[in-house]
Design a protein around this motif. Structure first.
Motif, PDB file in Angstrom:
ATOM      1  N   ALA A 236       0.809  -1.222   0.000  1.00  0.00           N
ATOM      2  CA  ALA A 236       0.000   0.000   0.000  1.00  0.00           C
ATOM      3  C   ALA A 236       0.838   1.267   0.000  1.00  0.00           C
ATOM      4  O   ALA A 236       0.301   2.361  -0.050  1.00  0.00           O
ATOM      5  CB  ALA A 236      -0.924   0.007   1.223  1.00  0.00           C
ATOM      6  N   GLY A 237       2.131   1.126   0.075  1.00  0.00           N
ATOM      7  CA  GLY A 237       2.990   2.306   0.061  1.00  0.00           C
ATOM      8  C   GLY A 237       3.535   2.498  -1.339  1.00  0.00           C
ATOM      9  O   GLY A 237       2.837   2.299  -2.319  1.00  0.00           O
ATOM     10  N   SER A 238       4.787   2.880  -1.413  1.00  0.00           N
ATOM     11  CA  SER A 238       5.367   3.062  -2.729  1.00  0.00           C
ATOM     12  C   SER A 238       6.872   2.904  -2.656  1.00  0.00           C
ATOM     13  O   SER A 238       7.459   2.954  -1.589  1.00  0.00           O
ATOM     14  CB  SER A 238       5.034   4.431  -3.268  1.00  0.00           C
ATOM     15  OG  SER A 238       5.924   5.367  -2.710  1.00  0.00           O
ATOM     16  N   SER A 242       7.455   6.638   0.395  1.00  0.00           N
ATOM     17  CA  SER A 242       6.301   7.283   0.979  1.00  0.00           C
ATOM     18  C   SER A 242       5.344   6.218   1.493  1.00  0.00           C
ATOM     19  O   SER A 242       5.168   5.185   0.888  1.00  0.00           O
ATOM     20  CB  SER A 242       5.599   8.141  -0.062  1.00  0.00           C
ATOM     21  OG  SER A 242       4.473   8.744   0.511  1.00  0.00           O
ATOM     22  N   ALA A 244       1.881   6.525   2.734  1.00  0.00           N
ATOM     23  CA  ALA A 244       0.635   7.212   3.064  1.00  0.00           C
ATOM     24  C   ALA A 244      -0.491   6.263   3.470  1.00  0.00           C
ATOM     25  O   ALA A 244      -1.536   6.710   3.916  1.00  0.00           O
ATOM     26  CB  ALA A 244       0.191   8.061   1.887  1.00  0.00           C
TER      27      ALA A 244
ATOM     28  N   SER B 197       0.253   7.115  -7.693  1.00  0.00           N
ATOM     29  CA  SER B 197       0.813   6.348  -6.588  1.00  0.00           C
ATOM     30  C   SER B 197       0.822   7.205  -5.322  1.00  0.00           C
ATOM     31  O   SER B 197       1.053   8.412  -5.407  1.00  0.00           O
ATOM     32  CB  SER B 197       2.240   5.954  -6.981  1.00  0.00           C
ATOM     33  OG  SER B 197       2.808   5.116  -6.030  1.00  0.00           O
ATOM     34  N   PRO B 198       0.547   6.609  -4.155  1.00  0.00           N
ATOM     35  CA  PRO B 198       0.403   7.437  -2.942  1.00  0.00           C
ATOM     36  C   PRO B 198       1.729   7.962  -2.423  1.00  0.00           C
ATOM     37  O   PRO B 198       2.174   7.629  -1.322  1.00  0.00           O
ATOM     38  CB  PRO B 198      -0.240   6.477  -1.940  1.00  0.00           C
ATOM     39  CG  PRO B 198       0.220   5.134  -2.369  1.00  0.00           C
ATOM     40  CD  PRO B 198       0.331   5.185  -3.861  1.00  0.00           C
ATOM     41  N   ASN B 199       2.378   8.766  -3.193  1.00  0.00           N
ATOM     42  CA  ASN B 199       3.654   9.363  -2.786  1.00  0.00           C
ATOM     43  C   ASN B 199       3.768  10.698  -3.495  1.00  0.00           C
ATOM     44  O   ASN B 199       2.765  11.268  -3.912  1.00  0.00           O
ATOM     45  CB  ASN B 199       4.827   8.435  -3.146  1.00  0.00           C
ATOM     46  CG  ASN B 199       4.827   8.060  -4.603  1.00  0.00           C
ATOM     47  OD1 ASN B 199       4.482   8.866  -5.459  1.00  0.00           O
ATOM     48  ND2 ASN B 199       5.191   6.835  -4.916  1.00  0.00           N
ATOM     49  N   THR B 394       2.448  14.743   2.232  1.00  0.00           N
ATOM     50  CA  THR B 394       1.556  13.800   2.933  1.00  0.00           C
ATOM     51  C   THR B 394       0.116  14.302   2.914  1.00  0.00           C
ATOM     52  O   THR B 394      -0.819  13.551   2.628  1.00  0.00           O
ATOM     53  CB  THR B 394       2.008  13.621   4.395  1.00  0.00           C
ATOM     54  OG1 THR B 394       3.324  13.078   4.396  1.00  0.00           O
ATOM     55  CG2 THR B 394       1.080  12.676   5.148  1.00  0.00           C
ATOM     56  N   VAL B 397      -1.348  14.063  -0.587  1.00  0.00           N
ATOM     57  CA  VAL B 397      -1.573  12.651  -0.953  1.00  0.00           C
ATOM     58  C   VAL B 397      -2.847  12.160  -0.270  1.00  0.00           C
ATOM     59  O   VAL B 397      -3.727  11.569  -0.913  1.00  0.00           O
ATOM     60  CB  VAL B 397      -0.371  11.775  -0.530  1.00  0.00           C
ATOM     61  CG1 VAL B 397      -0.718  10.294  -0.626  1.00  0.00           C
ATOM     62  CG2 VAL B 397       0.843  12.067  -1.413  1.00  0.00           C
ATOM     63  N   GLU B 398      -2.969  12.423   1.030  1.00  0.00           N
ATOM     64  CA  GLU B 398      -4.133  11.906   1.766  1.00  0.00           C
ATOM     65  C   GLU B 398      -5.441  12.512   1.260  1.00  0.00           C
ATOM     66  O   GLU B 398      -6.422  11.794   1.050  1.00  0.00           O
ATOM     67  CB  GLU B 398      -3.952  12.193   3.266  1.00  0.00           C
ATOM     68  CG  GLU B 398      -2.881  11.307   3.889  1.00  0.00           C
ATOM     69  CD  GLU B 398      -2.590  11.636   5.348  1.00  0.00           C
ATOM     70  OE1 GLU B 398      -1.755  10.920   5.932  1.00  0.00           O
ATOM     71  OE2 GLU B 398      -3.177  12.607   5.885  1.00  0.00           O
TER      72      GLU B 398
END
Lengths: 297, 425
Positions: A236-238, A242, A244, B197-199, B394, B397-398
């Motif tokens: 679930a991250g990257s 990161s 999140a 992508s979550p970054n 952050t 992203v959220e």
């Protein structure tokens, strides 16, 4: 006598020194950091004691509360499911009479892989366009459309839990298998002679005698689950570090939050406070699990 | 007698080959004695993927035999920088982080100002806005762009032609219209995709649409500037592509640039907004089915009507803890001089450089596919600076992901993001 004791201490002192250096000092540093204010002087971290404000701040910290909730769901689900499935696998493997070594090796395989590798494998298997999971489910008619497992808020956490269970089934199974093999066959024979069913055997012989093994597994699994990081990051991250906890924070367990606060936000003290909370939780789980273990007598 | 011209010619060829020491640099004023000793360079990712960096480092070694450069590679420069400031020590002297991670280290004085690498003639090579991401709030410049990743629109000419389109889309409306005509989930074909992508990818992509809509991320005082009509249009467009028009795969919120690239080069996406390195991979990767059908266009314009995009940059920075600042600066200066930039563009397809003069070189025009589009996009792109960049990434992203997952409305997500960003300063 005193001289012998001195000798003994001199022999263990190198090991003691190593333990102090790599276990006690980091824990002490963590505790100190969690009650400090961090500033940067000439690009170097400097700390001054500030009390427990970072802990009191956590009560109103939405991200922390979300992480506590997500970690709770993850820990309870993953530990419970891996215990049930691991027990099932142990019972099945215990019945195997031919090719025992091969079967045990096959069962152990997921546990032999580093969690990062397992996470990466499953990341690809869960890929909505090219993943094996969707391909299989669509071909057997269980899915009509491609499911974005890790992008859907409804399936992301269950997917992470599944992978963690998959990784830890072998660990649970092997320990419980060892326990099963200590149970004398005569006890099962006695149940059969008394007209008891397999269910009676399981309920009145297997489970009570496996209790200490189950508690050990429960303890270790709970500690693993509370500290989980690598699998969730991979799924679930990257790859850019990161964490999140996507999608929409549904997989944001404590491990991710600790990393995020320290590495991405440079909030080392706040991060340490959360780590201390996890440490305390782990102690509490360990304490009660050990209390529940039968004593030698 | 007859050998003299030959020797002279050979000597001049050798001088030309080794020619960089003679090339004027910003650090020519630094006394020779100051440059020497050893430094450690922390590269972003494996050197195996950075052939131009290796070539330029070899050239530096040849030009500066008095300097020893230790080459270290790491995929997570952010973690290395964080542990450097937390743990102390002189772990490395020069690093190549993502520009978005740089401001928070500038803010705690972990990086060294590099203003002297930007004399007026060098500064003039950088279009307005392209150095904003590495310019601290004290006005000093803390990083020199090593390479940049511009975003472009890549499209599959064959699929567009089959759907009756003879040119790439130029506006958001056309993206949607084309996307609808080109989306056929039953054939695993999607009209459009971008990687969320979550970054920092999410930050970059949101900023890109935000700029196209005519807004910016921050005001001058670093308060949020995105919670307005333009911000809502940008985020709504992203949400609609996924959830309303359904012209992108549902998994794009987990895709990084590589995943978007895979989707495109395998023929599963007709159009993608992705990083420039996709061009090289689409043309040269064995699994690419778009080799003969690759089209590259400028990013479509949004409601602002202006060409824009986010400029992803990997600058070279020097740590303030370095014991060898003159050599660190000399190394950065050499690695980012015009010759090194030309090598970067030619020898490492996909990684671009900022100064437009490099794109104007005939050699570059000849050897770099779609150099004109890449150069134009870089000039039109920009990036912004926020001292709490890690926390801002952050937050965005959220909140962007919450909107994409429809657990929050666009308005709610932007309002929350604005409130959270404004609390930081």
């Amino acid at each position: 006598m005193a001289r012998n004791r001195l000798y003994a201490y001199s022999f263990i002192s190198p090991a003691l020194f190593v333990v102090l250096a790599i276990v006690v000092y980091p824990v002490f540093f963590l505790l100190q950091l969690s009650v400090s204010e961090v500033s940067f002087v000439q690009a170097r971290m400097a700390t001054t004691l500030s009390g427990f404000n970072h802990f009191s701040d956590l009560i109103s910290d939405g991200a922390f509360l979300n992480s506590a909730y997500r970690t709770g769901i993850f820990t309870v689900s993953s530990v419970f499911l891996s215990l049930i499935t691991g027990l099932g696998v142990a019972l099945a493997v215990n019945k195997v009479r031919k090719g025992v070594t091969l079967v045990r090796l096959a069962v152990l395989l997921p546990w032999l892989l580093p969690p990062v590798v397992s996470g990466l494998i499953w990341r690809w298997m869960f890929h909505d366009q090219f993943g094996l999971v969707n391909w299989i489910l669509m071909n057997v008619g269980l899915l009509q459309n491609r499911q974005p497992w890790m992008a859907d808020v409804a399936t992301a956490m269950p997917s992470v839990i599944w992978v963690d269970v998959w990784i830890h089934i072998p660990f649970v199974a092997i320990i419980l298998l060892a326990g099963l093999q200590t149970i004398p066959d005569e006890l099962y024979e006695a149940v059969r002679v008394d007209g008891g069913s397999s269910l009676h055997s399981f309920w009145h012989v297997t489970l009570p005698l496996l209790r200490p093994y189950l508690l050990v597994v429960l303890l270790i699994r709970a500690i693993f689950a509370l500290r989980v990081f690598d699998i969730v990051v991979m799924l679930a991250g990257s790859k850019f570090g990161s964490v999140a906890g996507a999608p929409a924070g549904t997989t944001q367990v404590f491990g991710l939050l600790i990393w995020q606060r320290a590495i991405e936000h440079l909030k080392f003290a706040e991060s340490a406070a959360i780590a201390v909370v996890v440490l305390v939780l782990t102690f509490v789980v360990s304490f009660f699990s050990i209390k529940m273990l039968p004593s030698k007598t | 007698m007859t050998r003299l011209p030959l020797v002279a010619a050979l000597a001049s060829i050798l001088c030309a080959c080794a020619g960089d020491p003679g090339q004027p640099t910003a650090l020519d004023g630094i006394a020779d004695g100051e440059v020497g000793g050893s430094i450690t360079f922390l590269n972003n990712g494996p050197f195996a993927y950075d052939p131009a960096t290796v070539i330029n480092m070899d050239r530096f070694d040849a030009a500066h035999p008095e300097v020893s450069v230790s080459r270290v590679e790491d995929n997570d420069i952010l973690a290395r920088l964080a542990t450097l400031v937390a743990g102390g020590g002189e772990d490395f002297d020069v690093a190549e982080p993502s520009a978005v991670n740089v401001p928070q280290f500038i803010d705690i004085a972990a990086l060294m100002p590099l203003d002297e690498l930007f004399p007026p003639e060098e500064m003039a090579r950088y279009p307005k806005g392209t150095l904003d991401a590495v310019t601290g709030r004290d006005g000093h410049i803390y990083g020199k762009p090593h390479y940049v990743l511009p975003q472009v629109l890549l499209y599959n000419k064959r699929l567009l032609a089959e759907a009756g389109f003879d040119r790439p889309p130029e506006t958001w409306e056309e993206i949607v219209a084309y996307g609808k005509a080109l989306t056929h989930p039953e054939k695993d074909q999607w009209g459009y995709a971008f990687g969320l992508s979550p970054n920092r990818d999410t930050y970059h992509i949101f900023a890109s649409y935000l700029y196209q809509a005519g807004a910016t991320l921050f005001h001058e005082d670093y308060s949020a500037a995105f919670n307005n009509d333009a911000g809502r249009q940008a985020l709504q467009f992203m949400v609609d592509v996924l959830n309303t028009h359904k012209i992108a795969p549902a998994g794009i919120t987990t895709y990084d640039g590589d995943a978007v690239q895979d989707l495109f080069i395998r023929g599963n996406a007709a159009m993608v907004q992705n990083w420039g390195y996709t061009i090289d991979r689409a043309l040269n990767r064995e699994e690419s089915v778009v080799r003969d059908d690759l089209g590259v266009a400028l990013l479509p314009v949004g409601p602002s009507g202006e060409l824009s995009g986010y400029l992803v940059m990997f600058p070279l920075v020097a740590t303030s803890s370095t014991r060898n600042p003159a050599t660190a600066k000399a190394f950065i200066d050499f690695m980012t001089n015009a010759e090194s930039q030309k090598r970067m563009l030619i020898d490492e397809p996909g990684n671009a450089v900022v100064p437009p003069d490099i794109f104007a070189l005939p050699e570059v025009r000849e050897r770099v596919p779609f150099a004109s589009e890449i150069g134009t996009m870089i000039e039109a792109s920009r990036a912004e600076y926020h001292p709490k960049s890690g926390q801002v990434v952050t937050i965005l992203v959220e909140e962007v992901h919450a909107a994409m997952a429809m657990t929050k409305s666009v308005e709610q997500a932007l309002a929350n993001a604005e409130a959270r960003v404004n609390q930081l300063m």
